[in-house]
Design a protein around this motif. Structure first.
Motif, short mmCIF file in Angstrom:
data_model
loop_
_atom_site.label_atom_id
_atom_site.label_comp_id
_atom_site.label_asym_id
_atom_site.label_seq_id
_atom_site.Cartn_x
_atom_site.Cartn_y
_atom_site.Cartn_z
N MET A 38 -19.51 5.81 47.64
CA MET A 38 -18.62 6.57 48.82
C MET A 38 -17.54 6.58 48.37
SD MET A 38 -20.55 5.29 52.43
CE MET A 38 -22.56 5.49 52.55
N ALA A 39 -16.70 7.50 48.53
CA ALA A 39 -15.42 7.58 48.45
C ALA A 39 -14.31 8.52 49.12
CB ALA A 39 -15.27 8.21 46.92
N TRP A 40 -13.14 8.36 49.07
CA TRP A 40 -12.29 9.24 49.67
C TRP A 40 -11.19 9.75 48.62
CZ3 TRP A 40 -12.18 10.51 54.57
CH2 TRP A 40 -12.91 9.71 55.53
N TYR A 41 -11.12 10.95 48.91
CA TYR A 41 -10.05 11.55 47.80
C TYR A 41 -9.19 12.27 48.77
CZ TYR A 41 -13.47 11.75 43.99
OH TYR A 41 -14.24 11.33 42.93
N ARG A 42 -8.03 12.65 48.17
CA ARG A 42 -6.95 13.58 49.12
C ARG A 42 -6.29 14.69 48.06
NH1 ARG A 42 -2.19 8.57 49.84
NH2 ARG A 42 -1.59 8.74 47.69
N GLN A 43 -5.80 15.52 48.90
CA GLN A 43 -5.26 16.67 48.27
C GLN A 43 -3.95 16.89 48.88
OE1 GLN A 43 -7.55 19.94 47.63
NE2 GLN A 43 -6.39 20.77 45.84
N ALA A 44 -2.76 16.87 48.41
CA ALA A 44 -1.43 17.13 48.95
C ALA A 44 -1.24 18.60 48.62
CB ALA A 44 -0.18 16.47 48.64
N PRO A 45 -0.44 19.60 49.36
CA PRO A 45 0.11 20.74 49.00
C PRO A 45 0.64 21.07 47.59
CG PRO A 45 0.65 20.18 51.31
CD PRO A 45 0.30 19.01 50.81
N GLY A 46 -0.04 22.22 47.10
CA GLY A 46 0.30 22.16 45.57
C GLY A 46 -0.32 21.34 44.55
N LYS A 47 -1.00 20.28 44.98
CA LYS A 47 -1.56 19.43 44.06
C LYS A 47 -2.90 19.15 43.71
CE LYS A 47 2.62 16.36 44.32
NZ LYS A 47 3.03 15.01 44.51
N GLU A 48 -3.25 18.27 42.62
CA GLU A 48 -4.96 18.43 42.76
C GLU A 48 -5.49 17.54 43.45
OE1 GLU A 48 -4.95 19.57 37.66
OE2 GLU A 48 -5.59 17.56 38.65
N LEU B 224 1.76 3.38 56.35
CA LEU B 224 1.69 4.86 55.77
C LEU B 224 3.09 5.28 55.49
CD1 LEU B 224 -0.87 6.37 58.25
CD2 LEU B 224 -1.20 6.39 55.60
N LYS B 225 3.00 6.29 54.40
CA LYS B 225 4.54 6.77 53.74
C LYS B 225 4.06 8.19 53.95
CE LYS B 225 4.51 2.98 50.53
NZ LYS B 225 4.51 2.46 49.01
N PRO B 226 5.25 8.86 53.88
CA PRO B 226 5.52 10.44 53.78
C PRO B 226 4.64 10.82 52.68
CG PRO B 226 7.64 9.51 54.56
CD PRO B 226 6.95 8.25 54.11
N GLU B 227 4.61 10.35 51.52
CA GLU B 227 3.73 10.62 50.31
C GLU B 227 2.27 10.51 50.47
OE1 GLU B 227 6.30 8.46 50.33
OE2 GLU B 227 6.02 6.80 48.94
N ASP B 228 1.79 9.86 51.51
CA ASP B 228 0.49 10.07 51.78
C ASP B 228 -0.11 10.97 52.53
OD1 ASP B 228 0.83 6.24 52.79
OD2 ASP B 228 0.01 7.30 50.72
N THR B 229 0.79 11.98 53.01
CA THR B 229 0.48 13.20 53.68
C THR B 229 -0.46 14.20 52.59
OG1 THR B 229 2.29 13.46 54.93
CG2 THR B 229 1.50 15.50 54.64
N ALA B 230 -1.79 14.28 53.32
CA ALA B 230 -2.55 15.05 52.55
C ALA B 230 -3.66 15.41 53.32
CB ALA B 230 -3.03 14.45 51.41
N VAL B 231 -4.53 16.42 52.92
CA VAL B 231 -6.00 16.51 53.30
C VAL B 231 -6.69 15.53 52.64
CG1 VAL B 231 -7.90 17.96 53.69
CG2 VAL B 231 -5.62 18.97 53.77
N TYR B 232 -7.60 14.75 53.44
CA TYR B 232 -8.26 13.72 52.84
C TYR B 232 -9.92 14.17 53.26
CZ TYR B 232 -4.49 10.47 52.85
OH TYR B 232 -3.36 9.79 52.41
N TYR B 233 -10.58 13.85 51.77
CA TYR B 233 -11.76 14.28 51.48
C TYR B 233 -12.94 12.96 51.79
CZ TYR B 233 -10.00 19.01 51.04
OH TYR B 233 -9.26 20.01 51.19
N CYS B 234 -14.08 13.03 52.33
CA CYS B 234 -14.98 12.05 51.83
C CYS B 234 -16.09 12.37 50.83
CB CYS B 234 -15.67 11.34 53.22
SG CYS B 234 -16.66 12.63 54.11
N ASN B 235 -16.62 11.61 50.31
CA ASN B 235 -17.55 12.11 49.12
C ASN B 235 -18.62 11.03 49.13
OD1 ASN B 235 -18.24 11.05 46.10
ND2 ASN B 235 -17.66 13.30 46.08
N PHE B 236 -19.93 11.32 49.11
CA PHE B 236 -21.02 10.71 48.81
C PHE B 236 -21.74 10.87 47.62
CE2 PHE B 236 -22.34 9.42 53.48
CZ PHE B 236 -21.11 8.83 53.83
#
Length: 115
Positions: free
Chosen positions: A34-44, A85-97
């Motif tokens: 199980m994992a968590w990913y994140r994607q900030a605006p304009g980034k991978e 939490l820091k401002p650079e943690d701002t992102a959409v967070y996705y879970c993954n199984f």
């Protein structure tokens, strides 16, 4: 079809905490990782943390010591406790199984860290 449903995102001030949850809408057998990913605006999309079926965890350097991943196999749920939490943690967070036959993704939950 089984889906992953995330919750717990929102707006928080720097230094604050949030706890994300991700639950499967049905039964998924033998989830190895199980994992968590994140994607900030304009980034991978980047890997944040993983946890194996044996509860071995791994973290991106940017979140080590601040984030904690955990899982409840009986509930097919994964959590991400995010502290300091820091401002650079701002992102959409996705879970993954991940299973032997396929990978599941959640729809994403927005986390915004701002004053």
């Amino acid at each position: 079809q089984v889906q992953l449903v995330e919750s717990g995102g929102g707006l928080v001030q720097p230094g604050g905490s949030l706890r994300l949850s991700c639950a499967a809408s049905g039964i998924i057998f033998r989830v190895s990782v199980m994992a968590w990913y994140r994607q900030a605006p304009g980034k991978e999309r980047d890997l944040v943390a993983t946890i194996t079926s044996g509860n071995v965890t791994n973290y991106a350097d940017s979140v080590k010591g601040r984030f904690t991943i955990s899982r409840d196999n009986a509930k097919n749920t994964v959590y991400l406790q995010m502290n300091t939490l820091k401002p650079e943690d701002t992102a959409v967070y996705y879970c993954n199984f991940q299973t032997n036959v396929r990978t599941y993704w959640g729809q994403g939950t927005q986390v915004a860290v701002a004053s």
